[in-house]
Scaffold this active site. Sequence first.
Site, PDB file in Angstrom:
ATOM      1  N   ARG A   1       0.828  -1.194   0.000  1.00  0.00           N
ATOM      2  CA  ARG A   1       0.000   0.000   0.000  1.00  0.00           C
ATOM      3  C   ARG A   1       0.875   1.262   0.000  1.00  0.00           C
ATOM      4  O   ARG A   1       1.744   1.425   0.856  1.00  0.00           O
ATOM      5  CB  ARG A   1      -0.910   0.021   1.229  1.00  0.00           C
TER       6      ARG A   1
ATOM      7  N   THR B   1      -7.794  -3.617  -2.296  1.00  0.00           N
ATOM      8  CA  THR B   1      -8.805  -2.570  -2.133  1.00  0.00           C
ATOM      9  C   THR B   1      -9.638  -2.447  -3.407  1.00  0.00           C
ATOM     10  O   THR B   1      -9.933  -1.361  -3.888  1.00  0.00           O
ATOM     11  CB  THR B   1      -8.167  -1.221  -1.752  1.00  0.00           C
TER      12      THR B   1
ATOM     13  N   LYS C   1     -10.317 -13.472   3.460  1.00  0.00           N
ATOM     14  CA  LYS C   1      -9.351 -12.603   4.136  1.00  0.00           C
ATOM     15  C   LYS C   1     -10.031 -12.081   5.401  1.00  0.00           C
ATOM     16  O   LYS C   1     -10.920 -11.233   5.335  1.00  0.00           O
ATOM     17  CB  LYS C   1      -8.970 -11.460   3.192  1.00  0.00           C
TER      18      LYS C   1
ATOM     19  N   GLY D   1      -2.649  -6.120  11.188  1.00  0.00           N
ATOM     20  CA  GLY D   1      -1.967  -6.240  12.470  1.00  0.00           C
ATOM     21  C   GLY D   1      -1.174  -7.527  12.633  1.00  0.00           C
ATOM     22  O   GLY D   1      -0.834  -7.909  13.753  1.00  0.00           O
TER      23      GLY D   1
ATOM     24  N   GLY E   1       1.108  -6.055   5.679  1.00  0.00           N
ATOM     25  CA  GLY E   1       1.065  -4.695   5.174  1.00  0.00           C
ATOM     26  C   GLY E   1       2.217  -3.853   5.651  1.00  0.00           C
ATOM     27  O   GLY E   1       3.366  -4.056   5.264  1.00  0.00           O
ATOM     28  N   SER E   2       1.920  -2.907   6.540  1.00  0.00           N
ATOM     29  CA  SER E   2       2.908  -1.898   6.912  1.00  0.00           C
ATOM     30  C   SER E   2       4.094  -2.453   7.675  1.00  0.00           C
ATOM     31  O   SER E   2       5.142  -1.818   7.730  1.00  0.00           O
ATOM     32  CB  SER E   2       2.240  -0.790   7.728  1.00  0.00           C
TER      33      SER E   2
ATOM     34  N   GLU F   1       0.339  -7.929  -3.771  1.00  0.00           N
ATOM     35  CA  GLU F   1      -0.880  -7.121  -3.919  1.00  0.00           C
ATOM     36  C   GLU F   1      -0.523  -5.637  -3.915  1.00  0.00           C
ATOM     37  O   GLU F   1       0.178  -5.170  -3.016  1.00  0.00           O
ATOM     38  CB  GLU F   1      -1.836  -7.433  -2.768  1.00  0.00           C
TER      39      GLU F   1
END
Length: 219
Positions: free
Chosen positions: A23, A75, A135, A165, A185-186, A46
């Site tokens: 992202r 998304t 998911k 998370g 993710g992050s 992704e």
Amino acid sequence: MNETQRKTLDEALETLPLVAILRGITPEEVEDVCDALIGAGFRMIEIPLNSPRPWESIERAVAHCPASVLIGAGTVLEVADAERLERLGAPLMVTPNTDSEVVRAGVDHGLAPMIGCMTPSEALAAARSGARALKLFPAARLGTGYFKDISAILPRALPVLAVGGIDRSNMAEWHAVGVRGFGFGSNLYTPGRGAEEIAEIATDLVAEWRRLEARGSEG
């Protein structure tokens, strides 16, 4: 999906069901980041559509990555996005929510819908509409206890990936309750993080998954 992509998806979901969520990535950095992830073992990448110029990044990633790596969009909220992904040869279609029309559009265009859900109703609706994987999102806030409660009514053949998370520190507790993969993710990618650091994090995540699988097979 072509036959190579279908085989890659089946193998990835069976042996290394980890999705890298990029992202915020830009087209200028996508090739280096993909190389770092592929070198670590990731086979599903992704690129969320709320990133800068996401379609350009997806197109570059598809052109750059080997056939053994699956690229797609996250998304995804619109039916029209499924046709665009098919045209680009990007088979992963990841959503944050359960919209049966979007799921069916993905199926109709030969994609692999990985559908975001939280409640049993959403999960079962996604399954009925043709989701290739579920998911669970946001996983960390819901907790493993929640997943254990709802897993009894979920289709056993449909893999569930925990997203939101999740990092190396909590993979084991989710694996122990039957989650069959993760989206990162992050903790894996944030804008500005260098490819070398991404490679190190990705390598640790892959190693942890393999450790958990090996431990499970021994038990």
